[in-house]
Write an enzyme that holds these catalytic residues in place. Sequence first.
Site, PDB file in Angstrom:
ATOM      1  CG  HIS A   1       3.082  -9.038  -4.537  1.00  0.00           C
ATOM      2  ND1 HIS A   1       1.753  -9.050  -4.199  1.00  0.00           N
ATOM      3  CD2 HIS A   1       3.561  -7.831  -4.191  1.00  0.00           C
ATOM      4  CE1 HIS A   1       1.460  -7.900  -3.643  1.00  0.00           C
ATOM      5  NE2 HIS A   1       2.530  -7.144  -3.619  1.00  0.00           N
TER       6      HIS A   1
ATOM      7  CG  ASP B   1      -3.344  -3.831  -2.013  1.00  0.00           C
ATOM      8  OD1 ASP B   1      -3.837  -4.877  -2.490  1.00  0.00           O
ATOM      9  OD2 ASP B   1      -2.242  -3.802  -1.445  1.00  0.00           O
TER      10      ASP B   1
ATOM     11  CD  GLU C   1      -1.992  -0.894   1.013  1.00  0.00           C
ATOM     12  OE1 GLU C   1      -1.620  -1.256  -0.107  1.00  0.00           O
ATOM     13  OE2 GLU C   1      -1.419  -1.238   2.063  1.00  0.00           O
TER      14      GLU C   1
ATOM     15  NE  ARG D   1       4.444  -2.181   1.911  1.00  0.00           N
ATOM     16  CZ  ARG D   1       3.917  -2.534   0.746  1.00  0.00           C
ATOM     17  NH1 ARG D   1       2.987  -1.779   0.190  1.00  0.00           N
ATOM     18  NH2 ARG D   1       4.332  -3.607   0.125  1.00  0.00           N
TER      19      ARG D   1
ATOM     20  CB  CYS E   1       4.163   4.181  -3.763  1.00  0.00           C
ATOM     21  SG  CYS E   1       3.074   3.456  -2.531  1.00  0.00           S
TER      22      CYS E   1
HETATM   23  C1  PEP Z   1      -0.110  -0.847  -3.525  1.00  0.00           C
HETATM   24  O1  PEP Z   1      -0.943  -1.562  -2.965  1.00  0.00           O
HETATM   25  O2  PEP Z   1      -0.402  -0.022  -4.414  1.00  0.00           O
HETATM   26  C2  PEP Z   1       1.306  -0.917  -3.186  1.00  0.00           C
HETATM   27  C3  PEP Z   1       2.143  -0.022  -3.630  1.00  0.00           C
HETATM   28  O3  PEP Z   1       1.746  -1.943  -2.419  1.00  0.00           O
HETATM   29  P1  PEP Z   1       1.791  -3.476  -2.861  1.00  0.00           P
HETATM   30  O4  PEP Z   1       1.775  -3.515  -4.360  1.00  0.00           O
HETATM   31  O5  PEP Z   1       3.063  -4.009  -2.299  1.00  0.00           O
HETATM   32  O6  PEP Z   1       0.581  -4.058  -2.245  1.00  0.00           O
HETATM   33 MG    MG Z   2      -0.602  -2.714  -1.202  1.00  0.00          MG
END
Ligand code: PEP
Ligand code: MG
Length: 597
Positions: A193, A458, A434, A336, A505
């Site tokens: 992140h 994920d 995911e 989300r 996404c």
């Molecule tokens: C993912 O898991 O691909 C996603 C888009 O969400 P995050 O990266 O916030 O876990």
């Molecule tokens: Mg995710």
Amino acid sequence: MERTLTGSPASPGIVVGPVHLLRWEVPEVANAIVRDEGIPAEIARFHAAVEKSRERLAHVRDRVAASAGPEEAAIFDVQRSMLEDAELLKNVETFIRQNLAAEKAFDLVMLEWRQHFARHAQPMVRERVGDLTDVHIRVLTVLMELPDHDPVELPKGAGAIIVTHDLTPSLTVQLDREAIAAIATDAGTRTSHVAILARSLGLPAVVGLRDATERLTSGEVVVLDGSSGQLLLKPTQAEIDAFRRRAQREARDEAELLREAAAEAVTEDGERVTLRANVDLPEEAEHAASSGAEGVGLMRTEFLVVGRATMPDEEEQYRAYARVVSAFGGRPVVIRTFDIGGDKLPVGGFPSEANPFLGWRAIRMCLDQPELFKVQLRALLRAALHGDVRLMLPLIVSVEEVREARALMVEAALELAARGVPHAPTLPLGVMVETPAAAVAVDTLVGDVAFLSVGTNDLVQYTLAVDRGNANLAQRYTPLHPAVLRLIRRTVEVGGQHGLDVSVCGEMASQPLMAFALVGLGVRTLSVAPRSVPLVKRIVRSISAAIAREAAEAAMGAQTAAAAEQQLRQRLFAAVGDAPWLNAGLPGVSGSDTIRG
Ligand code: PEP
Ligand code: MG
């Protein structure tokens, strides 16, 4: 000595600038004693250091309040109040009276307190350990007369490259963006992140450098290249000039792509692809809208929460969502619900866990705390009056979670109605695919949801059992692994049979080769970082869906991720030749720097 340090590319851009080594760690304190006659002076020295630390905290609080807002700044008031605690001060004095030097006395008391807090039955108290550690560092820095490494104390316009072991999201939100030009970390990967947040903030970043904090010193000038994931040490003037020329070229290319931002994303053979933006902070909304995005495919609301002492209330959340929705003037905005946990630092009150990625996080935490979740649902129902809001649930593994969430949305709407607050009666409810569970059993979800969005960041980590944030595993994190491709294909097929929109996404969608593969797998909605929207649009407009299909078919037949990549590369290169965007953005997937066939 090797002058190039190589990590993972996290956020594109070239920066030449001075290193600011951020060592936010408790310093080692040597044993030292004071003689009896020196005790009163030592106690006075301790109190003076506490006073000075409190002044610094007040100063930092004001700066953060001005740049990030009062909620982010509140954490520093908590830390200041710790330094007023009579028991803490008395305990330190007691140790000094036993002839310990002030540094050692304070160090011992803080170690004891941190242990006590860490083992406390109340999660709220456990969560304060981070603040105690900050206070520990601050006071020792003053007492030991160490250089002040405060992350928020850089002069504006310094253009510094922050080099640190790991940058937590909470530390990242405190950074003064006017003083910092780029980020480099020892830890992390491009889907952790800190990397996602750096891309959101438009800060060039390289992560996973392993030993950058050992190799670099504050003040030395280096070149950071966020696209290749490299740092060049001791650059010559000729090298700096060459990098600056490249940076100018990249800026020109980006500006050119932006000129086509308004064009439709249609493949050469007429297949329409919808391109949306991933928005992580409300402040990004207007920029995202001008990038040519046709709405928001993922708003990560947890960034409203990280680094905060308390959850944002309904009003604050409503304003944040309404801002994003309004910026997109009626186009779909997929928001989300809180995906707190995992490597997205929990806020006060949530316990730390041994296995956070498999832990009490995301939808699990929200469903278990309906009062907290309904604040968000009410804010979303209200924001929906400003446009087309769709609600998306993270980390879904079974349909009961969707049903429970829907029931809470109904309750939230009733509560607003009882208060007489205008709101949308309901919202379209979709889910992130995911987890392998959601993808394999997607047929059990489709009857209860309005759309599906594949979160490859994920999905790859859970399918391959590879921690997405672990720099040592970066080469094993392969989105083109046959298992991942099959799960995406299955989701697209089953979703399509039920007339559902299936988008992707995850970060995968913003890389040229991957976008090509996803279009070939039948994905017709992609959501990417705002800065990548024009590039992905260009890719879609340059390829034929028929060729992409054939390439995806070949990739599906491959035995390994590397073989799948090869199949895709060859066809993409044959189709578009030496297109300048081929290697734009971030490099290929299995550590390769180019995607040429
Ligand atoms: C993912 O898991 O691909 C996603 C888009 O969400 P995050 O990266 O916030 O876990
Ligand atoms: Mg995710």
